[in-house]
Design an enzyme around this catalytic site. Sequence first.
Site, PDB file in Angstrom:
ATOM      1  N   GLU A 116     149.728  -3.653 131.587  1.00 19.66           N
ATOM      2  CA  GLU A 116     148.329  -3.644 131.172  1.00 19.66           C
ATOM      3  C   GLU A 116     147.810  -5.031 130.804  1.00 19.66           C
ATOM      4  O   GLU A 116     146.621  -5.287 130.828  1.00 19.66           O
ATOM      5  CB  GLU A 116     148.167  -2.695 129.977  1.00 19.66           C
ATOM      6  CG  GLU A 116     146.725  -2.399 129.613  1.00 19.66           C
ATOM      7  CD  GLU A 116     145.974  -1.671 130.704  1.00 19.66           C
ATOM      8  OE1 GLU A 116     144.740  -1.762 130.737  1.00 19.66           O
ATOM      9  OE2 GLU A 116     146.631  -1.015 131.560  1.00 19.66           O
ATOM     10  N   ARG A 154     149.597 -28.642 148.922  1.00 25.38           N
ATOM     11  CA  ARG A 154     149.159 -29.286 150.166  1.00 25.38           C
ATOM     12  C   ARG A 154     148.309 -30.525 149.904  1.00 25.38           C
ATOM     13  O   ARG A 154     148.086 -31.340 150.814  1.00 25.38           O
ATOM     14  CB  ARG A 154     148.398 -28.291 151.042  1.00 25.38           C
ATOM     15  CG  ARG A 154     147.089 -27.809 150.462  1.00 25.38           C
ATOM     16  CD  ARG A 154     146.537 -26.616 151.224  1.00 25.38           C
ATOM     17  NE  ARG A 154     146.475 -26.856 152.652  1.00 25.38           N
ATOM     18  CZ  ARG A 154     145.522 -27.565 153.262  1.00 25.38           C
ATOM     19  NH1 ARG A 154     144.568 -28.113 152.530  1.00 25.38           N
ATOM     20  NH2 ARG A 154     145.521 -27.734 154.561  1.00 25.38           N
TER      21      ARG A 154
END
Length: 246
Positions: A116, A154
Amino acid sequence: MMHIHVLSLFPAMFEGVFGSSILKKAQEKQAVSLEVTDFRAYSGNKHSQVDDYPYGGGAGMVLKPEPLFQAVEAITTSSIKPRIILMCPQGERFTQAKAEELAQEEELIFLCGHYEGYDERVREHIVTDEISIGDFVLTGGELGAMTVIDSVVRLLPGVLGNGESPVQDSFSTGLLEHPHYTRPSEFRGFKVPAVLLSGNHAHIDQWRREQSLYRTWSRRPDLMKNTELTTSEQQKIAQWEKEKNY
């Protein structure tokens, strides 16, 4: 070298992602180290329980503070103060600008939750950033963390073969990227735009800029508000608006 740590209850989920493509090459080039830890090991109880029922009642289970506090403390033994990122739907919407910001750090720690949610003390006393990859709910934070990590890595120097690639990507310039073409110049009667075959780089750059503008205007007009436009570009957009309304 950037160091990235992931705290997850399902470390096996990262094996294929971290062992393939750009993330694999980035590690081989020693641009980044990627490590995944099962924070269940820091539960401190014989049943390795990391969640419990919420105080006040309610549906679902909540991640306990002890395992995450202890896991983070075990990782952060150096003098470097890492950015500690909580993946959650309540967080800041992830953007390219955020990726560029995180790419300047030496060390990142990602917390991937399930159930939760987290005990609020984790947010208040450990976390430096809360990030969401979109307005939808996933089973856990792992897929979101993979997305953010790929986007950040990247951008690290030397990771991509062409140094211009991350600079020209969609969102890096504030605009969506222009169309790309490769050989053959004609396929099933569909031809590559003549300007790209002309060898005139000034004309090619102008064409690409106009295409980026058009794509952004037609697909993501919300991005245009942050784009500086020349007078001729403003006139071009006004023309598109006029044609659209006819």
